[in-house]
Design a protein around this motif. Sequence first.
Motif: not given
Length: 182
Positions: A129-135, A144-155, A167-175
Amino acid sequence: MFYYAIDDDLALKLLMPDHARPMFALVERSRPRLRRWLPWVDGVTEESHIAVFVKNAIKQGTDNGGFTAGLWVRGELAGIIGFHEIDWHNRSVGIGYWLGEGYEGNGYMTSACRVFIDYALLEMELNRVEIRCATANRFSRAIPERLGFIFEGVIREAEKLPDGYVNHAVYGLLRSEWKRIG
């Protein structure tokens, strides 16, 4: 109709055509804040624009297996949450969301995201699952930070908004991660 009670005050309801009116009213009340982060807000000038969005969301759900829901607080529409198009080959999906004026900072969207993440990773057996949002959107990034997603970088300059590119911050969470923390 899909209805999921998160708690006594908070519920998710699958978007339906009769939600266009309260959704348009919420956009109208929240327009100055929403337009800072959402590119479509200035183009929504009448209820029929929301009706088309709802119709397309229903069709996407039928065609692709994802869905979009209204987030209701004590019977009032507070925001929208939905899956972007599901990538079935790679077993991944993005989640998009927004809250109307006066509803942020109460944990409502975090609770709704938890339901969507459970559904995506545990029920649909997706892998990511991925969440992207303005930095600069600190409320959106906190979820996503509260839910334990990993910050993967900025687009860089990922989205054009009325006041320019953001710019978008990209957060990812694996099963496998969600099973450990969920």
